[in-house]
Design an enzyme around this catalytic site. Sequence first.
Site, PDB file in Angstrom:
ATOM      1  N   ARG A  43     100.905 -10.528   8.611  1.00  0.00           N
ATOM      2  CA  ARG A  43     100.989  -9.067   8.509  1.00  0.00           C
ATOM      3  C   ARG A  43     101.717  -8.552   7.276  1.00  0.00           C
ATOM      4  O   ARG A  43     101.828  -7.345   7.088  1.00  0.00           O
ATOM      5  CB  ARG A  43     101.609  -8.442   9.767  1.00  0.00           C
ATOM      6  CG  ARG A  43     100.778  -8.663  11.022  1.00  0.00           C
ATOM      7  CD  ARG A  43     101.432  -8.051  12.233  1.00  0.00           C
ATOM      8  NE  ARG A  43     101.280  -6.599  12.215  1.00  0.00           N
ATOM      9  CZ  ARG A  43     100.680  -5.906  13.178  1.00  0.00           C
ATOM     10  NH1 ARG A  43     100.167  -6.524  14.205  1.00  0.00           N
ATOM     11  NH2 ARG A  43     100.589  -4.604  13.094  1.00  0.00           N
ATOM     12  N   ASP A  44     102.207  -9.437   6.415  1.00  0.00           N
ATOM     13  CA  ASP A  44     102.851  -8.954   5.187  1.00  0.00           C
ATOM     14  C   ASP A  44     102.626  -9.955   4.046  1.00  0.00           C
ATOM     15  O   ASP A  44     103.568 -10.318   3.338  1.00  0.00           O
ATOM     16  CB  ASP A  44     104.345  -8.722   5.417  1.00  0.00           C
ATOM     17  CG  ASP A  44     104.975  -7.853   4.331  1.00  0.00           C
ATOM     18  OD1 ASP A  44     104.220  -7.113   3.651  1.00  0.00           O
ATOM     19  OD2 ASP A  44     106.203  -7.917   4.155  1.00  0.00           O
TER      20      ASP A  44
END
Length: 211
Positions: A83-84
């Site tokens: 997610r990042d």
Amino acid sequence: MPKALKRFEREAKSLGKLTHPNIVPVSDYGDYEGKPYLVMPYFPGGTLKKKMGMPIPWQEAVEMLLPIAEALDYAHSQKMVHRDVKPANILLTERGQPMLTDFGIAKVLDIEETMELTGTSAAVGTPEYMAPEQATAKTADHRADIYALGIVLYEMITGRKPYSADTPMAVLIMHARDPLPRPSNFVSGIPNAVEKVLIKALAKSPDDRYH
């Protein structure tokens, strides 16, 4: 705070199970005076972010990111979404081998099981690398990581991010609405097949990306 620590402990246990040669291992975790921490090895080569800013030959860029793609594929098989994904979260060993790190905001994909601990799906990540669905209330899955990796490859090859604006919100809107600027507009000599890979990885709809 106790709820946050419990969530951290749960994620730390999951991270400790990730064993891949291109994922920075988590060997221990705990909290010191209420502040959670992870124990990981130190890599002296800095981050991929330091290499950004100028176009990198596409062959070199692809070669560098293939191990990260394999690391993400492995993590996804373990029901973990990063997610990042971004250059600052790709560390380099002394020999220049890329290592994916900072799964600190990763989410276990089994939403029903973790709903009590994680709450509803929130927009987490870095705007310049966030998939359109991360900017909305919709649930983001592993295909958001594929999008982010596509942005990293785009930036490596062209020397620039596809979308930039004065505010994070404006950047998110551009990801969701604006057509992808063709990489060949900025760098000549990019094979058509490479450009097609970027276009598919950076499709607005997750269903249109690589799975």
